[in-house]
Design a protein around this motif. Structure first.
Motif, mmCIF file in Angstrom:
data_model
loop_
_atom_site.group_PDB
_atom_site.id
_atom_site.type_symbol
_atom_site.label_atom_id
_atom_site.label_comp_id
_atom_site.label_asym_id
_atom_site.label_seq_id
_atom_site.Cartn_x
_atom_site.Cartn_y
_atom_site.Cartn_z
ATOM 1 N N SER A 15 0.855 -1.186 0.000
ATOM 2 C CA SER A 15 0.000 0.000 0.000
ATOM 3 C C SER A 15 0.891 1.236 0.000
ATOM 4 O O SER A 15 2.073 1.174 0.367
ATOM 5 C CB SER A 15 -0.934 0.025 1.205
ATOM 6 O OG SER A 15 -0.202 0.171 2.399
ATOM 7 N N TRP A 18 -3.304 -0.177 -8.931
ATOM 8 C CA TRP A 18 -3.671 0.348 -7.624
ATOM 9 C C TRP A 18 -5.053 0.979 -7.669
ATOM 10 O O TRP A 18 -5.572 1.311 -8.718
ATOM 11 C CB TRP A 18 -2.637 1.352 -7.114
ATOM 12 C CG TRP A 18 -2.694 2.707 -7.746
ATOM 13 C CD1 TRP A 18 -3.411 3.785 -7.305
ATOM 14 C CD2 TRP A 18 -2.023 3.136 -8.923
ATOM 15 N NE1 TRP A 18 -3.229 4.848 -8.147
ATOM 16 C CE2 TRP A 18 -2.370 4.485 -9.145
ATOM 17 C CE3 TRP A 18 -1.148 2.520 -9.819
ATOM 18 C CZ2 TRP A 18 -1.888 5.222 -10.216
ATOM 19 C CZ3 TRP A 18 -0.669 3.246 -10.890
ATOM 20 C CH2 TRP A 18 -1.032 4.580 -11.075
ATOM 21 N N SER A 50 -4.442 0.764 -2.286
ATOM 22 C CA SER A 50 -4.210 -0.680 -2.228
ATOM 23 C C SER A 50 -3.781 -1.142 -3.615
ATOM 24 O O SER A 50 -4.071 -0.476 -4.612
ATOM 25 C CB SER A 50 -5.496 -1.398 -1.812
ATOM 26 O OG SER A 50 -5.865 -1.027 -0.506
ATOM 27 N N LYS A 110 -5.162 6.357 1.123
ATOM 28 C CA LYS A 110 -4.367 5.127 1.097
ATOM 29 C C LYS A 110 -4.735 4.291 -0.127
ATOM 30 O O LYS A 110 -5.901 3.952 -0.343
ATOM 31 C CB LYS A 110 -4.614 4.311 2.360
ATOM 32 C CG LYS A 110 -3.780 3.054 2.444
ATOM 33 C CD LYS A 110 -4.056 2.288 3.728
ATOM 34 C CE LYS A 110 -3.263 1.005 3.778
ATOM 35 N NZ LYS A 110 -3.575 0.230 4.987
#
Length: 93
Positions: free
Chosen positions: A41, A67, A51, A49
């Motif tokens: 991450s 992402w 992932s 944020k």
């Protein structure tokens, strides 16, 4: 738009959203069979944020090549759960 890796279309959409020169594809428009979750991450100061997914096509693995932001900041809400690509994934019309 199409996302292509290892000569295979891994995502295709008429509804990408462009942020910081990246096309973000709706999660529903990726070919899920090529994607596996990653523990990696990162954090963007204004989006939140991120992932990551690994992409695997014909036995070739591209680690952390996609992402997305499962929960964005208010400013980035239009790309929440949209997927963008890096690490040699070609995005084209």
């Amino acid at each position: 738009m199409k996302a292509i890796w290892n000569d295979t279309v891994i995502a295709k959409s008429d509804d990408t959203r462009i942020v910081e020169n990246n096309h973000y594809f709706p999660m529903k428009d990726i070919e899920e069979a090529y994607f596996t979750g990653s523990d990696h991450s990162t954090r963007c100061a204004w989006k939140g944020k991120a992932s990551y997914f690994h992409i695997e096509v014909d036995g070739k693995l591209n680690r952390n090549a996609a992402w997305y932001y499962p929960q964005t900041s208010y400013a980035a809400r239009p790309i929440e759960n949209y997927v963008a690509f890096c690490n040699g994934v070609k995005v084209t019309e």
